[in-house]
Design an enzyme around this catalytic site. Structure first.
Site, PDB file in Angstrom:
ATOM      1  N   HIS A   1      36.786  13.137 -48.324  1.00 54.19           N
ATOM      2  CA  HIS A   1      36.332  14.266 -49.101  1.00 54.19           C
ATOM      3  C   HIS A   1      37.742  14.858 -50.081  1.00 54.19           C
ATOM      4  CE1 HIS A   1      38.113  16.024 -45.502  1.00 54.19           C
ATOM      5  NE2 HIS A   1      38.466  17.247 -46.220  1.00 54.19           N
ATOM      6  N   ARG A   2      38.925  14.324 -49.648  1.00 52.38           N
ATOM      7  CA  ARG A   2      39.843  14.627 -50.201  1.00 52.38           C
ATOM      8  C   ARG A   2      39.894  14.607 -51.404  1.00 52.38           C
ATOM      9  NH1 ARG A   2      43.390  17.292 -46.789  1.00 52.38           N
ATOM     10  NH2 ARG A   2      42.957  16.759 -44.641  1.00 52.38           N
TER      11      ARG A   2
END
Length: 370
Positions: free
Chosen positions: A205-206
């Site tokens: 998700h980064r």
């Protein structure tokens, strides 16, 4: 003593749940919950209140679902009104999300004392918004609660006095230890038709990994490579899903054999999936800690980690690039029984919230500014 506990994103709920319960064992402490609404998706918010036996928040700020800058501004304005109404003695913030910094800034301006849980974590990468959030929050806080020895060294190096710092352990592990049996009784793994050790669990998700087409293409290659060895359960964060759709790559992901795409899971469901995975591929912070406690191999795609104890003592492997060949090598080691054996770090014993509550209960209340 009145304490306002701030929650806003998924990891916050997991950490505040045992703290709120521990505070309520002291008659002299009035503990309230303020939910900024930073994570407004039901699967990233509401379900955690239910599963972790948290009461509904005393305040719901419903901040705008926009950029971190706009969210910070919105939280500052809305939380200022809460501070004026409640006149708390302390606010307690956890972790390093936008809500953590914004509420700490508002409290500092209002002359309200700040307690920061998970203080002192440093990745050394100022490009990460989380690194900026936690560094500034630590500078503002009167009480800093540290999860691992590296945090003590970081805070001392930054000139923060030892009297403000307390090594208490990891409150996230309190929740994991309390709900581990309940998660196993839920048996999400069996409900999905899987058996323990038959799959690799994956989350990404980064922004540095998922916001570009180049990063997504590397992730897809890792999924393809891993799916040749084991079933891949890919839990899609809303940010990742949106980026896949925006870059026209969702159909390619869906076409990979032996891959099951999952919506964001509740806490109990995800805990059960973590515990029974062959390995976990992630870029998360908290998962590095949870897998260390569960003794599950973790491959973390980041250039650095603010949780070095998970690599030094735990089961975490830090991989600096999204390289399918690196995954292949590490996964081979794991499947052949050559994964490193981890150990549980000091004070990760399920009793951290009690230590924090005792320290705060025994800390004199500062007289507010006139």
């Amino acid at each position: 003593m009145k304490i306002l506990n701030i929650v806003g994103a998924r990891p916050n709920f997991i950490k505040v749940a045992p703290l709120h319960k521990a505070f309520r064992t002291y008659p002299a402490i009035e503990s309230k919950i303020v939910h900024t609404g930073q994570h407004y998706d039901t699967q990233l918010s509401d379900i955690f209140f239910h599963q972790l036996d948290l009461p509904q928040p005393d305040y719901q700020l419903n901040v705008c679902p926009e950029t971190p800058t706009r969210q910070t501004a919105d939280i500052l304005l809305k939380f200022e009104q809460v501070l004026l109404t409640e006149q708390p003695d302390w606010i307690l913030v956890v972790g390093d999300v936008t809500s953590t910094l914004a509420c700490a800034l508002a409290a500092s301006q209002a002359g309200v004392c700040i307690a920061h849980v998970e203080a002192g974590l440093r990745s050394g990468d100022r490009q990460m918004p989380e690194e900026r959030n936690r560094t500034i929050t630590d500078a503002l806080a009167e009480l800093l609660f540290v999860t691992e020895p590296a945090g003590l060294h970081n805070l001392r190096r930054e000139g923060i006095s030892d009297g403000r710092v307390h090594f208490v352990g990891n409150v996230m592990i309190d929740t994991l230890a309390q709900y581990r049996q309940k998660a196993n009784e839920l048996d999400t793994v069996g409900a999905m038709g899987l058996i323990s050790g038959s799959y690799v669990l994956m989350t990404m998700h980064r922004p540095s990994n998922v916001d570009s087409e180049e990063g997504l293409n590397r992730i897809l290659k890792i999924v393809e490579e891993t799916a040749c060895r084991k079933t891949v359960l890919f839990s899609l964060h809303p940010r990742t899903k949106a980026s896949l759709l925006r870059n026209g790559l969702m159909m390619r992901l869906m076409a990979i054999p032996n891959v099951r795409l999952l919506e964001p899971q509740g806490y109990l469901e995800f805990l059960n999936l973590m515990e029974h995975a062959t390995a976990i591929i992630t870029d998360s912070g908290g998962i590095q800690e949870e897998t260390t406690y569960l003794n599950v191999p973790c491959l973390t795609f980041r250039n650095s980690t603010e949780r070095p104890v998970t690599v030094e003592l735990g089961t975490n492997h830090l991989l600096a690039d999204l390289n399918p060949e690196t995954v292949r090598q590490k996964l081979t080691e794991i499947l052949e029984g050559r994964a490193k054996m981890g150990s549980v770090p000091p004070l990760w014993d399920g009793q951290t919230a009690g230590r924090i509550a005792e320290i705060m209960h025994n800390t004199p209340i500062r007289i507010k500014k006139a």
